[in-house]
Design a protein around this motif. Structure first.
Motif, mmCIF file in Angstrom:
data_model
loop_
_atom_site.group_PDB
_atom_site.id
_atom_site.type_symbol
_atom_site.label_atom_id
_atom_site.label_comp_id
_atom_site.label_asym_id
_atom_site.label_seq_id
_atom_site.Cartn_x
_atom_site.Cartn_y
_atom_site.Cartn_z
ATOM 1 N N TRP A 1 4.727 11.196 -2.536
ATOM 2 C CA TRP A 1 5.416 10.005 -3.043
ATOM 3 C C TRP A 1 6.834 10.362 -3.467
ATOM 4 N N ARG B 1 0.801 -1.230 0.000
ATOM 5 C CA ARG B 1 0.000 0.000 0.000
ATOM 6 C C ARG B 1 0.832 1.278 0.000
ATOM 7 N N HIS B 2 2.136 1.155 0.236
ATOM 8 C CA HIS B 2 3.007 2.321 0.269
ATOM 9 C C HIS B 2 4.015 2.350 -0.874
ATOM 10 N N LYS B 3 3.968 1.360 -1.776
ATOM 11 C CA LYS B 3 4.994 1.295 -2.815
ATOM 12 C C LYS B 3 4.430 0.732 -4.116
ATOM 13 N N GLU C 1 7.387 5.576 -3.591
ATOM 14 C CA GLU C 1 7.188 5.120 -2.221
ATOM 15 C C GLU C 1 6.664 6.260 -1.356
ATOM 16 N N ASN C 2 5.688 5.930 -0.535
ATOM 17 C CA ASN C 2 5.117 6.882 0.401
ATOM 18 C C ASN C 2 5.434 6.373 1.809
ATOM 19 N N THR C 3 6.290 7.095 2.509
ATOM 20 C CA THR C 3 6.673 6.695 3.863
ATOM 21 C C THR C 3 5.972 7.598 4.870
#
Length: 194
Positions: free
Chosen positions: A40, A13-15, A32-34
């Protein structure tokens, strides 16, 4: 020309990962969303000096890329790359698609690679990615595997004769179940439509 996006896969869900084809190179790129960022972040995991097609496979934090021509495989866990290696047992086979399966109890994921042959036959080979050993091979006569679709339980694909093939995903990735006991079903679409 402008860059073109090739194969794309949701890693988690984050990449998201994709192949970027440019005039003189191709790249494996992730977005990627960290938790530290509200947007992103783009990262290039690998660059290749030629514009070659390839396929991606992903599951949880794992990502794999295989070059269609050379059959060289790269596998990443997050940003950590395993050594690049030649995928064994695929001489005379053309790459169609790939999918990955990783369970939290496993150290390394399994990789199912879908191939087709010039004679119209299809082959699925399942590898463990740590040592690239083939532990299962399924062969399909008169069925070049293209356009595989996947849900939680099954992998499905259509052949040129309007037949839809289903393969049990759980059985495919279970090394204890031999190929002949792996769930398979063939549905003739033409008979249903007429």
């Amino acid at each position: 020309g402008d860059p073109v996006m090739g194969d794309i896969r949701v890693v988690n869900r984050h990449k998201v990962a994709f192949i970027l084809l440019e005039p003189n190179k191709s790249s494996v790129v992730v977005l990627e969303n960290t938790p530290l960022h509200s947007s992103w972040i783009q990262k290039t995991l690998a660059c290749f000096p030629t514009t070659t097609l390839g396929s991606l496979a992903a599951d949880s934090s794992w990502l794999a890329y295989m070059d269609d021509g050379s059959k060289m495989l790269r596998v990443w866990e997050g940003d950590r790359s395993l050594p690049e290696a030649l995928l064994p047992g695929c001489d005379g086979l053309s790459l169609s698609d790939m999918m990955m399966h990783h369970h939290p109890s496993m150290k390394f994921p399994y990789l199912a690679v879908f191939f087709y042959q010039d004679n119209g036959n299809g082959v699925i080979k399942v590898y463990e990615t740590e040592h690239l050993n083939v532990f299962k091979t399924l062969c399909f006569g008169d069925c070049s595997i293209r356009g595989a679709t996947v849900n939680k339980s099954f992998i499905g694909f259509l052949n040129e004769n309007q037949q839809f093939h289903l393969v049990g995903k759980k059985e495919l990735f279970n090394r204890e179940i031999p190929p002949e006991k792996t769930f398979q079903m063939q549905i003739t679409i033409g008979a249903i439509l007429s």
